[in-house]
Design a protein around this motif. Structure first.
Motif, PDB file in Angstrom:
ATOM      1  N   VAL A 117     -49.179   1.182  -6.972  1.00 36.74           N
ATOM      2  CA  VAL A 117     -50.286   2.091  -6.681  1.00 36.74           C
ATOM      3  C   VAL A 117     -50.269   2.409  -5.189  1.00 36.74           C
ATOM      4  N   ASN A 118     -50.406   3.685  -4.860  1.00 37.07           N
ATOM      5  CA  ASN A 118     -50.515   4.087  -3.465  1.00 37.07           C
ATOM      6  C   ASN A 118     -51.906   3.711  -2.961  1.00 37.07           C
ATOM      7  N   ALA A 119     -51.969   2.735  -2.063  1.00 37.44           N
ATOM      8  CA  ALA A 119     -53.257   2.219  -1.605  1.00 37.44           C
ATOM      9  C   ALA A 119     -54.103   3.289  -0.920  1.00 37.44           C
ATOM     10  N   GLU A 120     -53.464   4.210  -0.217  1.00 36.90           N
ATOM     11  CA  GLU A 120     -54.204   5.245   0.496  1.00 36.90           C
ATOM     12  C   GLU A 120     -54.860   6.239  -0.463  1.00 36.90           C
ATOM     13  N   LYS A 121     -54.247   6.429  -1.631  1.00 37.01           N
ATOM     14  CA  LYS A 121     -54.777   7.375  -2.609  1.00 37.01           C
ATOM     15  C   LYS A 121     -55.718   6.715  -3.609  1.00 37.01           C
ATOM     16  N   SER A 122     -55.899   5.400  -3.483  1.00 34.88           N
ATOM     17  CA  SER A 122     -56.771   4.664  -4.417  1.00 34.88           C
ATOM     18  C   SER A 122     -57.748   3.795  -3.635  1.00 34.88           C
ATOM     19  N   PRO A 123     -58.610   4.415  -2.817  1.00 34.86           N
ATOM     20  CA  PRO A 123     -59.516   3.639  -1.956  1.00 34.86           C
ATOM     21  C   PRO A 123     -60.513   2.777  -2.719  1.00 34.86           C
ATOM     22  N   PHE A 124     -61.002   3.291  -3.859  1.00 36.84           N
ATOM     23  CA  PHE A 124     -61.984   2.521  -4.627  1.00 36.84           C
ATOM     24  C   PHE A 124     -61.363   1.237  -5.166  1.00 36.84           C
ATOM     25  N   LEU A 125     -60.198   1.375  -5.771  1.00 40.28           N
ATOM     26  CA  LEU A 125     -59.512   0.215  -6.346  1.00 40.28           C
ATOM     27  C   LEU A 125     -59.084  -0.766  -5.256  1.00 40.28           C
ATOM     28  N   THR A 126     -58.581  -0.237  -4.163  1.00 38.50           N
ATOM     29  CA  THR A 126     -58.146  -1.082  -3.046  1.00 38.50           C
ATOM     30  C   THR A 126     -59.308  -1.888  -2.478  1.00 38.50           C
ATOM     31  N   GLN A 127     -60.457  -1.232  -2.348  1.00 38.79           N
ATOM     32  CA  GLN A 127     -61.642  -1.918  -1.822  1.00 38.79           C
ATOM     33  C   GLN A 127     -62.176  -2.929  -2.834  1.00 38.79           C
ATOM     34  N   ARG A 128     -62.163  -2.553  -4.097  1.00 40.89           N
ATOM     35  CA  ARG A 128     -62.685  -3.440  -5.146  1.00 40.89           C
ATOM     36  C   ARG A 128     -61.883  -4.733  -5.223  1.00 40.89           C
ATOM     37  N   LEU A 129     -60.565  -4.644  -5.033  1.00 50.49           N
ATOM     38  CA  LEU A 129     -59.699  -5.826  -5.081  1.00 50.49           C
ATOM     39  C   LEU A 129     -59.554  -6.496  -3.716  1.00 50.49           C
ATOM     40  N   ARG A 130     -60.276  -5.950  -2.715  1.00 53.17           N
ATOM     41  CA  ARG A 130     -60.286  -6.508  -1.348  1.00 53.17           C
ATOM     42  C   ARG A 130     -58.869  -6.578  -0.755  1.00 53.17           C
ATOM     43  N   ILE A 131     -58.101  -5.542  -0.985  1.00 49.16           N
ATOM     44  CA  ILE A 131     -56.735  -5.495  -0.457  1.00 49.16           C
ATOM     45  C   ILE A 131     -56.761  -4.922   0.953  1.00 49.16           C
ATOM     46  N   LYS A 132     -56.279  -5.696   1.914  1.00 50.48           N
ATOM     47  CA  LYS A 132     -56.283  -5.282   3.315  1.00 50.48           C
ATOM     48  C   LYS A 132     -54.884  -5.238   3.913  1.00 50.48           C
ATOM     49  N   VAL A 133     -53.977  -6.041   3.368  1.00 48.11           N
ATOM     50  CA  VAL A 133     -52.617  -6.119   3.896  1.00 48.11           C
ATOM     51  C   VAL A 133     -51.651  -5.424   2.941  1.00 48.11           C
ATOM     52  N   ILE A 134     -50.756  -4.638   3.504  1.00 48.78           N
ATOM     53  CA  ILE A 134     -49.734  -3.941   2.724  1.00 48.78           C
ATOM     54  C   ILE A 134     -48.359  -4.450   3.153  1.00 48.78           C
ATOM     55  N   PRO A 135     -47.478  -4.845   2.221  1.00 47.02           N
ATOM     56  CA  PRO A 135     -47.664  -4.801   0.758  1.00 47.02           C
ATOM     57  C   PRO A 135     -48.478  -5.977   0.224  1.00 47.02           C
ATOM     58  N   THR A 136     -49.213  -5.716  -0.848  1.00 45.73           N
ATOM     59  CA  THR A 136     -49.887  -6.765  -1.613  1.00 45.73           C
ATOM     60  C   THR A 136     -49.572  -6.544  -3.085  1.00 45.73           C
TER      61      THR A 136
END
Length: 216
Positions: A117-136
């Motif tokens: 998943v492109n983290a930049e294009k999926s802000p809601f999902l990225t925030q919901r899963l608390r993803i801050k570091v790339i790659p995760t």
């Protein structure tokens, strides 16, 4: 002390021998009905596994694919209880390293859905899963997020880790079936690993410096 150790080894050997004798006796006592039942059970297991594989392949397992958006991620979650999902960013070189390994593992472990998943294009999902570091890599088992592989810290703190090392780390979550030893990382060569870690400490280099922190 030597006699005590010898007695302990002898006792252990005798115990193992008795267990083997019991297993052999059980096999010797099997009649034709028992053997038929074992064959039928094994045949049923093989048929069930084949049915599951067909269902997995129908749901896109066996290949490493990119999900179009957050909606597709939730749709996949409903169909595939075991998911290995890579959250990436185009500008992060390490994401291409992860892609290379996951493509290999996707064809090997059809029991799980491998995707990214492109983290930049999926802000809601990225925030919901608390993803801050790339790659995760998010690891989902039975529709529940069990674990995350954040950066390369768990993979030996290096970019040249093996596919087997990533496979072993993913298996810690139970998202894939693993036949190896979960207690021992396959890349472990203690001396080389310790030297690498010591070199990192001495140079003051943080292997995650190149990763993206979305709080910035």
């Amino acid at each position: 002390m030597a006699n005590m150790l010898e007695n302990q080894l002898l006792t252990a050997a005798q115990m193992i021998e008795r267990q083997l004798d019991q297993q052999l006796d059980q096999l010797d006592n099997l009649d034709s009905d028992d053997l038929k039942s074992i064959r039928e059970q094994r045949l049923k297991e093989m048929k069930d596994l084949n049915r599951k594989k067909q269902e997995w392949l129908k749901n896109g397992h066996g290949t490493y694919t990119e999900l179009a958006d957050e909606k597709e991620f939730f749709e996949v979650s409903k169909k595939s209880p075991n998911i290995v999902c890579h959250f990436y960013r185009d500008s992060t070189e390490r994401c291409r390293i992860v892609d290379m390994h996951l493509k290999i593992l996707a064809s090997k472990h059809v029991e799980a859905k491998f995707c990214k998943v492109n983290a930049e294009k999926s802000p809601f999902l990225t925030q919901r899963l608390r993803i801050k570091v790339i790659p995760t890599i998010a690891l989902v088992k039975d529709s529940k997020t069990k674990d995350f592989i954040v950066g390369f810290t768990d993979l030996g703190n290096c970019d040249d880790f093996s596919t087997e090392m990533l496979e072993w780390r993913i298996a810690q979550s139970g998202a894939i079936d693993y036949k190896g030893d979960l207690m021992t990382p396959p890349d472990v060569k203690k001396k080389a690993y310790i030297n690498r870690v010591n070199k990192t400490i001495r140079s003051g280099y943080d292997s995650d410096d190149s990763d993206i922190d979305f709080d910035d």
